[in-house]
Design an enzyme around this catalytic site. Structure first.
Site, PDB file in Angstrom:
ATOM      1  N   SER A 128       0.815  -1.217   0.000  1.00  0.00           N
ATOM      2  CA  SER A 128       0.000   0.000   0.000  1.00  0.00           C
ATOM      3  C   SER A 128       0.847   1.265   0.000  1.00  0.00           C
ATOM      4  O   SER A 128       1.937   1.307   0.579  1.00  0.00           O
ATOM      5  CB  SER A 128      -0.873  -0.013   1.260  1.00  0.00           C
ATOM      6  N   GLU A 130       0.233   3.580   1.820  1.00  0.00           N
ATOM      7  CA  GLU A 130       0.345   3.969   3.233  1.00  0.00           C
ATOM      8  C   GLU A 130       1.735   3.639   3.780  1.00  0.00           C
ATOM      9  O   GLU A 130       2.128   4.146   4.825  1.00  0.00           O
ATOM     10  CB  GLU A 130      -0.721   3.262   4.067  1.00  0.00           C
ATOM     11  N   TYR A 152      -1.564   0.237  10.550  1.00  0.00           N
ATOM     12  CA  TYR A 152      -1.855  -0.358   9.242  1.00  0.00           C
ATOM     13  C   TYR A 152      -0.639  -0.234   8.321  1.00  0.00           C
ATOM     14  O   TYR A 152      -0.208  -1.202   7.695  1.00  0.00           O
ATOM     15  CB  TYR A 152      -3.071   0.342   8.610  1.00  0.00           C
TER      16      TYR A 152
HETATM   17  P1  NDP Z   1     -11.605  -4.645   1.650  1.00  0.00           P
HETATM   18  O1  NDP Z   1     -11.614  -4.078   3.031  1.00  0.00           O
HETATM   19  O2  NDP Z   1     -12.720  -4.327   0.723  1.00  0.00           O
HETATM   20  O3  NDP Z   1     -11.512  -6.243   1.760  1.00  0.00           O
HETATM   21  C1  NDP Z   1     -10.739  -6.851   2.747  1.00  0.00           C
HETATM   22  C2  NDP Z   1     -10.880  -8.351   2.636  1.00  0.00           C
HETATM   23  O4  NDP Z   1     -10.101  -8.934   3.689  1.00  0.00           O
HETATM   24  C3  NDP Z   1     -12.323  -8.855   2.817  1.00  0.00           C
HETATM   25  O5  NDP Z   1     -12.532  -9.958   1.991  1.00  0.00           O
HETATM   26  C4  NDP Z   1     -12.333  -9.281   4.294  1.00  0.00           C
HETATM   27  O6  NDP Z   1     -13.240 -10.325   4.570  1.00  0.00           O
HETATM   28  C5  NDP Z   1     -10.918  -9.811   4.429  1.00  0.00           C
HETATM   29  N1  NDP Z   1     -10.506  -9.833   5.824  1.00  0.00           N
HETATM   30  C6  NDP Z   1     -10.373  -8.790   6.663  1.00  0.00           C
HETATM   31  N2  NDP Z   1     -10.016  -9.192   7.886  1.00  0.00           N
HETATM   32  C7  NDP Z   1      -9.919 -10.538   7.812  1.00  0.00           C
HETATM   33  C8  NDP Z   1      -9.603 -11.554   8.754  1.00  0.00           C
HETATM   34  N3  NDP Z   1      -9.291 -11.273  10.011  1.00  0.00           N
HETATM   35  N4  NDP Z   1      -9.625 -12.838   8.326  1.00  0.00           N
HETATM   36  C9  NDP Z   1      -9.942 -13.134   7.057  1.00  0.00           C
HETATM   37  N5  NDP Z   1     -10.262 -12.232   6.125  1.00  0.00           N
HETATM   38  C10 NDP Z   1     -10.242 -10.953   6.507  1.00  0.00           C
HETATM   39  O7  NDP Z   1     -10.207  -4.235   1.024  1.00  0.00           O
HETATM   40  P2  NDP Z   1      -9.828  -3.919  -0.504  1.00  0.00           P
HETATM   41  O8  NDP Z   1     -10.438  -4.917  -1.374  1.00  0.00           O
HETATM   42  O9  NDP Z   1     -10.033  -2.470  -0.755  1.00  0.00           O
HETATM   43  O10 NDP Z   1      -8.246  -4.130  -0.461  1.00  0.00           O
HETATM   44  C11 NDP Z   1      -7.656  -5.406  -0.713  1.00  0.00           C
HETATM   45  C12 NDP Z   1      -6.251  -5.426  -0.156  1.00  0.00           C
HETATM   46  O11 NDP Z   1      -5.490  -4.389  -0.758  1.00  0.00           O
HETATM   47  C13 NDP Z   1      -6.137  -5.190   1.338  1.00  0.00           C
HETATM   48  O12 NDP Z   1      -5.050  -5.954   1.808  1.00  0.00           O
HETATM   49  C14 NDP Z   1      -5.820  -3.715   1.462  1.00  0.00           C
HETATM   50  O13 NDP Z   1      -5.130  -3.455   2.662  1.00  0.00           O
HETATM   51  C15 NDP Z   1      -4.954  -3.530   0.235  1.00  0.00           C
HETATM   52  N6  NDP Z   1      -4.943  -2.200  -0.353  1.00  0.00           N
HETATM   53  C16 NDP Z   1      -6.102  -1.601  -0.725  1.00  0.00           C
HETATM   54  C17 NDP Z   1      -6.080  -0.369  -1.355  1.00  0.00           C
HETATM   55  C18 NDP Z   1      -7.332   0.327  -1.756  1.00  0.00           C
HETATM   56  O14 NDP Z   1      -7.250   1.539  -2.036  1.00  0.00           O
HETATM   57  N7  NDP Z   1      -8.458  -0.349  -1.867  1.00  0.00           N
HETATM   58  C19 NDP Z   1      -4.789   0.307  -1.658  1.00  0.00           C
HETATM   59  C20 NDP Z   1      -3.621  -0.444  -1.238  1.00  0.00           C
HETATM   60  C21 NDP Z   1      -3.717  -1.647  -0.617  1.00  0.00           C
HETATM   61  P3  NDP Z   1     -14.729 -10.037   5.127  1.00  0.00           P
HETATM   62  O15 NDP Z   1     -15.544  -9.700   3.916  1.00  0.00           O
HETATM   63  O16 NDP Z   1     -15.108 -11.331   5.748  1.00  0.00           O
HETATM   64  O17 NDP Z   1     -14.604  -8.906   6.098  1.00  0.00           O
HETATM   65  P1  GDR Z   2      -6.952   5.673   3.327  1.00  0.00           P
HETATM   66  O1  GDR Z   2      -8.470   5.798   2.873  1.00  0.00           O
HETATM   67  O2  GDR Z   2      -6.779   5.911   4.769  1.00  0.00           O
HETATM   68  O3  GDR Z   2      -6.149   6.521   2.380  1.00  0.00           O
HETATM   69  O4  GDR Z   2      -6.657   4.123   3.087  1.00  0.00           O
HETATM   70  P2  GDR Z   2      -9.709   6.579   3.529  1.00  0.00           P
HETATM   71  O5  GDR Z   2     -10.712   6.693   2.451  1.00  0.00           O
HETATM   72  O6  GDR Z   2     -10.140   5.962   4.811  1.00  0.00           O
HETATM   73  O7  GDR Z   2      -9.084   8.017   3.868  1.00  0.00           O
HETATM   74  C1  GDR Z   2      -8.579   8.871   2.867  1.00  0.00           C
HETATM   75  C2  GDR Z   2      -8.336  10.255   3.421  1.00  0.00           C
HETATM   76  O8  GDR Z   2      -9.590  10.873   3.715  1.00  0.00           O
HETATM   77  C3  GDR Z   2      -9.488  11.529   4.965  1.00  0.00           C
HETATM   78  N1  GDR Z   2     -10.826  11.670   5.549  1.00  0.00           N
HETATM   79  C4  GDR Z   2     -11.633  10.677   5.927  1.00  0.00           C
HETATM   80  N2  GDR Z   2     -11.465   9.329   5.851  1.00  0.00           N
HETATM   81  C5  GDR Z   2     -12.499   8.545   6.286  1.00  0.00           C
HETATM   82  N3  GDR Z   2     -12.386   7.204   6.184  1.00  0.00           N
HETATM   83  N4  GDR Z   2     -13.649   9.087   6.819  1.00  0.00           N
HETATM   84  C6  GDR Z   2     -13.835  10.443   6.928  1.00  0.00           C
HETATM   85  O9  GDR Z   2     -14.868  10.902   7.408  1.00  0.00           O
HETATM   86  C7  GDR Z   2     -12.778  11.270   6.441  1.00  0.00           C
HETATM   87  N5  GDR Z   2     -12.629  12.609   6.351  1.00  0.00           N
HETATM   88  C8  GDR Z   2     -11.444  12.849   5.805  1.00  0.00           C
HETATM   89  C9  GDR Z   2      -8.566  10.635   5.781  1.00  0.00           C
HETATM   90  O10 GDR Z   2      -8.045  11.353   6.909  1.00  0.00           O
HETATM   91  C10 GDR Z   2      -7.524  10.284   4.730  1.00  0.00           C
HETATM   92  O11 GDR Z   2      -6.562  11.287   4.651  1.00  0.00           O
HETATM   93  C11 GDR Z   2      -7.118   3.449   1.924  1.00  0.00           C
HETATM   94  C12 GDR Z   2      -7.383   1.994   2.327  1.00  0.00           C
HETATM   95  O12 GDR Z   2      -7.991   1.326   1.241  1.00  0.00           O
HETATM   96  C13 GDR Z   2      -6.101   1.280   2.672  1.00  0.00           C
HETATM   97  O13 GDR Z   2      -6.372  -0.109   2.860  1.00  0.00           O
HETATM   98  C14 GDR Z   2      -5.116   1.456   1.508  1.00  0.00           C
HETATM   99  O14 GDR Z   2      -3.911   0.811   1.794  1.00  0.00           O
HETATM  100  C15 GDR Z   2      -4.890   2.927   1.225  1.00  0.00           C
HETATM  101  O15 GDR Z   2      -6.128   3.522   0.905  1.00  0.00           O
HETATM  102  C16 GDR Z   2      -3.939   3.153   0.070  1.00  0.00           C
END
Ligand code: NDP
Ligand code: GDR
Length: 332
Positions: A128, A130, A152
């Site tokens: 990520s 992050e 995270y």
């Molecule tokens: P989601 O939160 O939509 O999905 C997370 C998945 O992980 C779900 O299938 C969830 O299962 C599963 N999961 C969470 N906790 C557990 C656990 N304790 N045991 C088993 N399964 C678990 O995430 P995204 O699809 O957005 O992201 C996919 C991956 O990519 C993640 O690793 C995330 O950190 C990473 N990532 C995402 C980004 C983004 O912008 N979307 C950017 C960079 C990295 P359940 O449905 O049962 O909760």
């Molecule tokens: P992020 O996504 O932390 O970048 O992680 P999120 O959408 O939660 O936050 C993005 C930015 O928005 C600001 N923010 C808020 N965020 C949330 N959730 N709720 C609010 O009300 C709000 N107001 C402002 C946050 O402070 C932050 O700066 C996502 C996840 O998908 C991670 O798993 C992944 O790794 C990174 O993107 C890349």
């Protein structure tokens, strides 16, 4: 014979798009899910409802090495996409310990089982942006130093290092994608983009009068999840494993997202957006912008959806789901 893929986190945003992509490419797709997901399919499997009859699901827990080992023995995958994680940054400030357990130990268990059972299986780790946290340079590339700002982010650096270590030490074809934020109409409601677009739909429906948000000045490099799973797939098709930044190379503030989303809905954000200190983070990542030049050069990957198209799609789908007509809302 078709290739076999195992996806952890198949029920999530990315898992659902990746399952569709791999099925379209003729893969036999297996998913590792929590047992509760199988017991409550209508709620917990909704993102994969359209492919449910074509994927094979196996119950396992990221906390249990034996359960993961068992799934690897059963499936014998050619490719493993490890997406499961506690993915909500905010939550990781409230519970660092479970975030580490799921994201670090869980990744270690998956890698260790893979190495033992199917050492030739190719592995993808969901790294990520992050990990860059307090960014050391702009834009961020594969060589930018990591400085995570949350449990995270730290857990993802650990997963990234584990992945590289298995590649170098055990000769596993293990790659990490350093993916920047990617969104879609399937994004979880707790993330800021979906919170905004679903909030707009509720306002238009008359169910709510505000959207409460935290830091509007944070900047993110936002792409579309459908495009980003293509990059994951491409990484595992390369002869050599490696790490890649996947991003659009454009950055926008949360305020930019708010303004565009509200204007698409014909609403004035100043009337509805409330800043709530409760949503600010103890440590913020202020600016992310990624340079995907390596992914473009080696994988031939480019984002197809731009920021404007992403926001439009999310607002439109949330309004459709809520049964409100965007055209009518705009006309009022
Ligand atoms: P989601 O939160 O939509 O999905 C997370 C998945 O992980 C779900 O299938 C969830 O299962 C599963 N999961 C969470 N906790 C557990 C656990 N304790 N045991 C088993 N399964 C678990 O995430 P995204 O699809 O957005 O992201 C996919 C991956 O990519 C993640 O690793 C995330 O950190 C990473 N990532 C995402 C980004 C983004 O912008 N979307 C950017 C960079 C990295 P359940 O449905 O049962 O909760
Ligand atoms: P992020 O996504 O932390 O970048 O992680 P999120 O959408 O939660 O936050 C993005 C930015 O928005 C600001 N923010 C808020 N965020 C949330 N959730 N709720 C609010 O009300 C709000 N107001 C402002 C946050 O402070 C932050 O700066 C996502 C996840 O998908 C991670 O798993 C992944 O790794 C990174 O993107 C890349």
């Amino acid at each position: 014979m078709s290739r076999r893929a195992l996806i952890t986190g198949i029920t999530g945003q990315d898992g659902s798009y990746l399952a569709e992509l791999l099925l379209a490419k003729g893969y036999e797709v297996h998913g590792m899910v929590r047992r509760v997901a199988l017991e409550d399919p209508s709620r917990r499997l909704d993102r994969i409802s359209r492919v449910l009859d074509r994927v094979k699901l196996h119950a396992a827990s990221l906390e249990s090495f034996p359960s993961i080992y068992h799934v690897f023995r059963l499936v014998q995958p050619d490719e493993c996409y490890h997406l499961a994680a506690q993915s909500f940054v905010s939550y990781s400030f409230d519970d660092e310990f479970s975030t580490f357990n799921t994201n670090i130990n869980g990744t270690h268990f998956v890698l260790a089982a893979l190495k033992d059972v199917v050492p030739r299986c190719r592995f993808y780790f969901a790294g990520s942006s992050e990990m860059f946290g307090k960014v050391a340079e702009i834009p961020q590339t594969e060589t930018t130093r990591f400085h995570p700002r949350s449990a995270y982010g730290i857990s993802k650096v650990a997963g990234f290092d584990l992945t590289r270590n298995y590649r170098e030490t055990y000769n596993i074809h293990a790659s990490s994608g350093i993916l920047f934020n990617h969104e879609s109409p399937r994004r979880g409601y707790e993330f800021v983009t979906r919170k905004i677009t679903s909030g707009i739909a509720r306002i238009l429906k008359g169910e709510s009068t505000e959207v409460r948000l935290g830091n509007l000045d944070a900047k993110r490099d936002w792409g579309h999840a459908r495009d980003y799973v293509e990059a994951m797939y491409q990484m595992l098709q390369q002869d050599e494993p490696d790490d890649y930044v996947v991003a659009t190379n454009r950055t926008h503030s949360v305020r930019d997202f708010v303004n565009l989303a509200f204007s698409i809905a014909g609403l004035d954000p100043d009337k509805y957006v409330v800043t709530d200190p409760g949503f600010f983070r103890p440590a913020e990542v202020h600016l992310l912008i990624g340079d995907p030049a390596k992914a473009t050069r080696v994988l031939g990957w480019r984002p197809k959806t731009q920021f404007e198209g992403l926001v439009e799609e999310m607002v439109t789908v949330d309004c459709e789901n809520a049964g409100v007509s965007l055209a009518r809302a705009k006309a009022i």
